[in-house]
Design an enzyme around this catalytic site. Structure first.
Site, PDB file in Angstrom:
ATOM      1  CG  HIS A 142      -2.168  -0.964   0.899  1.00 60.47           C
ATOM      2  ND1 HIS A 142      -3.140  -0.576   0.226  1.00 60.47           N
ATOM      3  CD2 HIS A 142      -2.399  -2.267   1.244  1.00 60.47           C
ATOM      4  CE1 HIS A 142      -4.246  -1.657   0.241  1.00 60.47           C
ATOM      5  NE2 HIS A 142      -3.507  -2.575   0.810  1.00 60.47           N
ATOM      6  N   GLY A 150      -8.163 -13.927  -7.094  1.00 63.84           N
ATOM      7  CA  GLY A 150      -8.522 -13.533  -5.962  1.00 63.84           C
ATOM      8  C   GLY A 150      -7.558 -13.938  -4.581  1.00 63.84           C
ATOM      9  N   GLY A 158      -4.603 -12.325  -4.399  1.00 63.09           N
ATOM     10  CA  GLY A 158      -3.788 -11.412  -4.099  1.00 63.09           C
ATOM     11  C   GLY A 158      -2.347 -11.645  -4.821  1.00 63.09           C
ATOM     12  CB  SER A 213      -5.149 -13.644 -11.276  1.00 67.56           C
ATOM     13  OG  SER A 213      -6.392 -13.117 -10.854  1.00 67.56           O
ATOM     14  CD  GLU A 222      -4.883  -3.129 -12.587  1.00 68.06           C
ATOM     15  OE1 GLU A 222      -4.666  -4.305 -12.636  1.00 68.06           O
ATOM     16  OE2 GLU A 222      -4.502  -2.055 -11.883  1.00 68.06           O
ATOM     17  CG  ASP A 243      -0.135  -5.520  -8.688  1.00 69.80           C
ATOM     18  OD1 ASP A 243       0.734  -5.357  -7.615  1.00 69.80           O
ATOM     19  OD2 ASP A 243      -1.542  -5.547  -8.244  1.00 69.80           O
TER      20      ASP A 243
END
Ligand code: GLA
Length: 372
Positions: free
Chosen positions: A21, A108, A110, A113, A146, A158
């Protein structure tokens, strides 16, 4: 050389050793791409209609390149978003294609994907149409998809990792300016193991975006007094402290976590480079406790898994990984204790939550590859 019309793209997931984060706050992250991948087969077809099929989500749909608009089905928007960006926003000419998606990347969990799918698809279309998009442009397009198609206001960690990853190397990435360097991913005698809680989070849930808003809020308040700070990670802890009584407590805690996590990440890279794995492991635990108590993105399943490791000296570090609210923990476990530990933790998790624990063995692998 003539472009081929049929290609297979291998697009990996990613792990993040530390630096959670902080990407959307201009911080340092320490991720690596992994040897678990999405496989995308692409072949050019005539006309304007693309056919997209995913074995993973067991869905398929047709798409007319002349009529691109958002779908009500979220999964389709990952594909549509890419084409919208290329054809409408960038005004590029794209040949129609058939696309088959398969994967050994759990959804899902993390481990990115969705970014992997988008990165792989753009890279493949880039090749088939000779678009000459740079790695940075690919990273930007993924962000656009996104942010604007999926509704997740994520950072660049990512996609940057998936595009630039390298076998056995972590990336120490400065998300402020995209400067990065490779660091050997050597944790001997420990190996990276992920434990998937199998609690599914939906990152586009308001919770992730809410953290982004809270961080922006903290920076805005600080900047009223100190104009010089462009990113939250650059604020010194003692400066933040001046706002302790005036800032909303949650907003203050978010900022405190971000500032501390960024420092931990920079120190971690040094520890890993010097093969000082034990001290790095402590940073992993501290990162988890910050994510749990200050940033509040953990959950009881993740906390249980991290706490469980603390009784075993063979586990040198553990923490939740990625956006949070479910997904995986990342752990460094002594190689010859891994099998025993898996049995212990799986049983304990099953007893506690009545949920099967999934174990994901990962090696740091290459970024996106196009196989011609
Ligand atoms: C998700 C986002 C990333 C990053 C992590 C948390 O994976 O996509 O940009 O913010 O969460 O570190």
């Amino acid at each position: 050389m003539k472009q081929k019309n049929n290609i297979t793209v291998e697009s990996p997931g990613r792990v993040n050793l530390i630096g959670e984060h902080v990407d959307y706050n201009g911080g340092f992250v320490l991720p690596g791409s992994i040897d678990k991948k999405i496989i995308i087969e692409l072949s050019v077809v005539s006309g304007n209609i693309c056919f997209i099929e995913s074995k993973t989500v067991k869905k398929s749909f047709k798409l007319n390149l002349k009529k691109i608009s958002k779908s009500k089905i979220q999964w389709e928007n990952y594909i549509i978003g890419v084409l919208y960006n290329l054809i409408i926003s960038r005004n590029l000419k794209i040949k129609a294609f058939d696309c088959k998606v398969d994967s050994n990347l759990p959804i899902g969990a993390g481990i990115s994907s969705s970014s992997s799918l988008v990165c792989g698809l753009i890279s493949g279309i880039n090749y088939l149409n000779d678009l000459k998009l740079s790695s940075d442009e690919i990273v930007d397009i993924v962000s656009d998809v996104e942010h604007n198609f999926i509704g997740l206001k994520g950072g660049i960690m990512d996609q940057f990792t998936i595009v630039n990853g390298r076998k056995n190397k972590l990336l120490l990435l400065n998300c402020q300016n995209r400067d990065f360097k490779y660091i050997d991913s050597n944790f001997n005698p420990y190996k990276i193991i992920l434990f998937n809680t199998n609690v599914e989070h939906n990152l586009s849930d308001s919770s992730y975006n809410k953290r982004v808003i809270e961080c922006n809020e903290a920076l805005k308040i600080i900047r009223k007094k100190y104009k010089k700070y462009k990113f939250l990670v650059d604020v010194e802890e003692k400066v933040l402290y001046e706002f302790k009584n005036t800032m909303n407590e949650k907003v203050y805690n978010r900022a405190l976590f971000v500032i501390q996590e960024n420092k931990r990440t920079i120190k971690s890279a040094k520890k890993i480079s010097k093969l000082n794995i034990k001290e790095f492991g402590e940073f992993m635990y501290n990162s988890h406790f910050g994510l749990k108590n200050l940033y509040e993105v953990s959950c009881k399943e993740l906390d249980f898994l991290v706490d469980f490791t603390m009784g075993y000296k063979e586990v040198i570090g553990s923490r939740m990984m990625g956006g949070g609210f479910g997904g995986c923990t990342i752990n460094l476990i002594e190689e010859n204790f891994i099998n025993d530990f898996i049995k212990l933790i799986s049983l304990a998790y099953l007893n506690k939550f009545n949920i099967e624990l999934n174990v994901i063995h990962v090696n740091i692998g290459d970024g996106v590859l196009i196989k011609k």
